[in-house]
Design an enzyme around this catalytic site. Structure first.
Site, PDB file in Angstrom:
ATOM      1  N   ARG A  72      -2.717-101.693  35.485  1.00 16.33           N
ATOM      2  CA  ARG A  72      -4.184-101.621  35.566  1.00 16.33           C
ATOM      3  C   ARG A  72      -4.651-100.511  36.507  1.00 16.33           C
ATOM      4  O   ARG A  72      -5.752 -99.998  36.386  1.00 16.33           O
ATOM      5  CB  ARG A  72      -4.734-102.975  36.018  1.00 16.33           C
ATOM      6  CG  ARG A  72      -6.189-103.183  35.637  1.00 16.33           C
ATOM      7  CD  ARG A  72      -6.662-104.586  35.943  1.00 16.33           C
ATOM      8  NE  ARG A  72      -6.477-104.918  37.335  1.00 16.33           N
ATOM      9  CZ  ARG A  72      -5.858-106.014  37.790  1.00 16.33           C
ATOM     10  NH1 ARG A  72      -5.360-106.905  36.953  1.00 16.33           N
ATOM     11  NH2 ARG A  72      -5.740-106.227  39.079  1.00 16.33           N
TER      12      ARG A  72
ATOM     13  N   ASP B 298     -25.008 -88.012  33.363  1.00 21.56           N
ATOM     14  CA  ASP B 298     -24.236 -88.190  32.140  1.00 21.56           C
ATOM     15  C   ASP B 298     -24.155 -86.826  31.456  1.00 21.56           C
ATOM     16  O   ASP B 298     -25.155 -86.318  30.947  1.00 21.56           O
ATOM     17  CB  ASP B 298     -24.922 -89.237  31.245  1.00 21.56           C
ATOM     18  CG  ASP B 298     -24.115 -89.568  29.993  1.00 21.56           C
ATOM     19  OD1 ASP B 298     -23.367 -88.694  29.518  1.00 21.56           O
ATOM     20  OD2 ASP B 298     -24.253 -90.703  29.488  1.00 21.56           O
TER      21      ASP B 298
ATOM     22  N   TYR C 219     -29.198 -92.533  27.455  1.00 20.72           N
ATOM     23  CA  TYR C 219     -28.524 -93.229  26.353  1.00 20.72           C
ATOM     24  C   TYR C 219     -28.983 -94.703  26.325  1.00 20.72           C
ATOM     25  O   TYR C 219     -28.968 -95.386  27.363  1.00 20.72           O
ATOM     26  CB  TYR C 219     -27.021 -93.104  26.638  1.00 20.72           C
ATOM     27  CG  TYR C 219     -26.091 -93.752  25.661  1.00 20.72           C
ATOM     28  CD1 TYR C 219     -26.008 -93.313  24.341  1.00 20.72           C
ATOM     29  CD2 TYR C 219     -25.248 -94.781  26.076  1.00 20.72           C
ATOM     30  CE1 TYR C 219     -25.123 -93.906  23.462  1.00 20.72           C
ATOM     31  CE2 TYR C 219     -24.354 -95.365  25.189  1.00 20.72           C
ATOM     32  CZ  TYR C 219     -24.301 -94.921  23.885  1.00 20.72           C
ATOM     33  OH  TYR C 219     -23.423 -95.510  23.024  1.00 20.72           O
TER      34      TYR C 219
ATOM     35  N   LYS D 286     -16.300 -88.784  22.589  1.00 23.41           N
ATOM     36  CA  LYS D 286     -17.010 -87.740  21.841  1.00 23.41           C
ATOM     37  C   LYS D 286     -16.122 -86.491  21.745  1.00 23.41           C
ATOM     38  O   LYS D 286     -15.026 -86.578  21.244  1.00 23.41           O
ATOM     39  CB  LYS D 286     -18.346 -87.471  22.519  1.00 23.41           C
ATOM     40  CG  LYS D 286     -19.159 -88.750  22.811  1.00 23.41           C
ATOM     41  CD  LYS D 286     -19.728 -89.384  21.570  1.00 23.41           C
ATOM     42  CE  LYS D 286     -20.279 -90.787  21.794  1.00 23.41           C
ATOM     43  NZ  LYS D 286     -21.391 -90.900  22.718  1.00 23.41           N
TER      44      LYS D 286
HETATM   45  C1  LIG Z   1     -21.885 -92.109  23.318  1.00 24.70           C
HETATM   46  C2  LIG Z   1     -22.496 -91.921  24.637  1.00 24.70           C
HETATM   47  C3  LIG Z   1     -22.200 -92.783  25.682  1.00 24.70           C
HETATM   48  C4  LIG Z   1     -21.318 -93.999  25.505  1.00 24.70           C
HETATM   49  O1  LIG Z   1     -20.021 -93.644  25.208  1.00 24.70           O
HETATM   50  P1  LIG Z   1     -19.004 -94.688  24.462  1.00 24.70           P
HETATM   51  O2  LIG Z   1     -17.702 -94.023  24.664  1.00 24.70           O
HETATM   52  O3  LIG Z   1     -19.465 -94.752  23.055  1.00 24.70           O
HETATM   53  O4  LIG Z   1     -19.139 -95.981  25.173  1.00 24.70           O
HETATM   54  C5  LIG Z   1     -22.771 -92.534  26.906  1.00 24.70           C
HETATM   55  N1  LIG Z   1     -23.590 -91.493  27.099  1.00 24.70           N
HETATM   56  C6  LIG Z   1     -23.901 -90.639  26.110  1.00 24.70           C
HETATM   57  C7  LIG Z   1     -24.813 -89.499  26.386  1.00 24.70           C
HETATM   58  C8  LIG Z   1     -23.378 -90.827  24.845  1.00 24.70           C
HETATM   59  O5  LIG Z   1     -23.719 -89.999  23.852  1.00 24.70           O
END
Ligand SMILES: *Cc1c(COP(=O)(O)O)cnc(C)c1O
Length: 379
Positions: free
Chosen positions: A47, A172, A100, A197
């Site tokens: 972990r 973010d 988001y 992504k």
């Molecule tokens: C998709 C996304 C997230 C969340 O990511 P996951 O891996 O799907 O949990 C957070 N912030 C932004 C800007 C995103 O596009």
């Protein structure tokens, strides 16, 4: 980068590393690992990370020029863990109105439940944000560009007013990846990414990454992620390490096709505005020019009013654009978005429907001819 310290059987790519129990030769060795278990690179128990996790984390920290990185199980977890790390009951957090959706839901549904007060702000207000900082404000959380409508905030201005008030900034940075923008160098304290992504890049991994500028902030984030018991999965770490090797060439192709698609889209009479940071229609375009060094493939298009009832048929007719959540993979995607229900600090003024496009790695002339066919449904 990303494979320096590990004996990997001479393979080019680090193999997948799976472990829960790790064994020690002596009780003394075990105790030493236990006492340094929060330190980067300590092999103690699955972990807490394994050699592959540590390689991914050091690679991301180097790309962002941060002190350290914590890999977690999803992008949303990265947002959640970084927020929880710097907040406590009685804290106040400033959150950009364009974040988001699930991050906003966490603030509304969970943070408030634990006694944290939340104020949403207009991400384009820049240094005027100083007026919203209270004595108990501990965090400013924002996104560049914003989700769904892609406003680009003045990152250094926001970072500076927060710093003057000793408030931690969390950004973010998923859209840009570390290759198109380095928020830590613009004054931000912590940058979070969804590794699901572009970083993994093939729509088959769930991963989050949190990079902090200072060793102290890195430790705070790492302790929170371990206290919660979250961890990045072995397969997802493997896919992200592999994805990072091709990130820059993929981004180059995403950018080229995106600009070609935008050039076609803006000539269509049904299109009202292009919301892509690289386009002059997009609020904060000048900040994108100053602070970013490239074009990602996710953007929105505002269609002229009157097309509302025809958009659905257009989307359903497309053959090369998949309908689905997430983005950043090789496949182009399309989805209607409605910015109105989520905003409280700003209002959304455009009247026509908004559609989000993710331009993948397909041949751009095929994408455009698919759009040409689809747009006939808008007539
Ligand atoms: C998709 C996304 C997230 C969340 O990511 P996951 O891996 O799907 O949990 C957070 N912030 C932004 C800007 C995103 O596009």
């Amino acid at each position: 980068m990303g494979r320096d310290t590990v004996s990997n059987g001479r393979s080019v790519n680090l193999p997948m590393h799976q472990a829960s129990t790790m064994l020690f030769n002596t009780l003394e060795e075990f105790e030493q690992a236990r006492d340094s278990r929060y330190q980067k690179g300590t092999l103690y128990y699955g972990r807490y990370g394994n050699p592959a996790t540590f390689e991914l984390e050091s690679m991301m920290a180097e790309l962002e020029q941060g002190a350290g990185c914590v890999a977690v199980s999803s992008g949303l977890t990265a947002c959640v863990v970084s927020l929880m790390a710097f907040l406590n009951a009685g804290s106040h957090v400033l959150v950009a109105d364009t974040v988001y959706g699930p991050t906003r839901a966490f603030c509304d549904n969970v943070l408030k439940q634990y006694g944290v007060s939340v104020t949403y702000f207009d991400p384009m207000m820049g240094e005027a944000l100083a007026g919203l900082i209270q004595d108990n404000t501990h965090v400013v959380f924002f996104e560049a560009p914003g989700s769904a409508t892609f406003e680009v905030p003045d990152i250094p201005a926001i970072a500076q007013v927060a710093k003057q008030a000793s408030v931690v900034t969390i950004l973010d940075g998923t859209w840009a990846t570390p290759l198109l923008c380095q928020p830590l160098l613009l004054g931000v304290d912590v940058v979070v990414h969804s590794g699901s992504k572009y970083i993994s890049g093939h729509s088959d991994a769930m991963l989050g990454l949190i990079v902090a500028t200072s060793e102290e902030n890195y430790q705070t984030v790492r302790k929170m992620s371990l206290s919660i018991g979250d961890r990045a999965g072995a397969n997802d770490v493997f896919l992200a390490l592999r994805g990072l090797r091709t990130l820059s060439v993929r981004l180059r192709q995403h950018a080229e096709s995106t600009l070609q698609c935008i050039e076609w889209l803006e000539q269509q009479p049904e299109v009202e505005r292009i919301l892509h940071p690289a386009h002059q229609d997009c609020p904060g375009h000048e900040f994108w020019q100053r602070d970013f060094n490239g074009v990602a493939g996710l953007f929105s298009v505002v269609f002229r009013s009157g097309t509302e009832n025809k958009i659905r048929a257009m989307i359903n007719s497309l053959e090369m654009f998949g309908i689905g959540l997430s983005w950043g993979g090789f496949e182009s995607l399309i989805l209607p978005v409605d910015p109105t229900p989520f905003r409280t600090a700003t209002s959304w003024n455009s009247v026509g429907p908004v559609v989000r496009f993710n331009i993948g790695l397909e041949d751009s002339s095929s994408l455009i001819s698919d759009l040409q066919t689809g747009f006939k449904f808008l007539k």
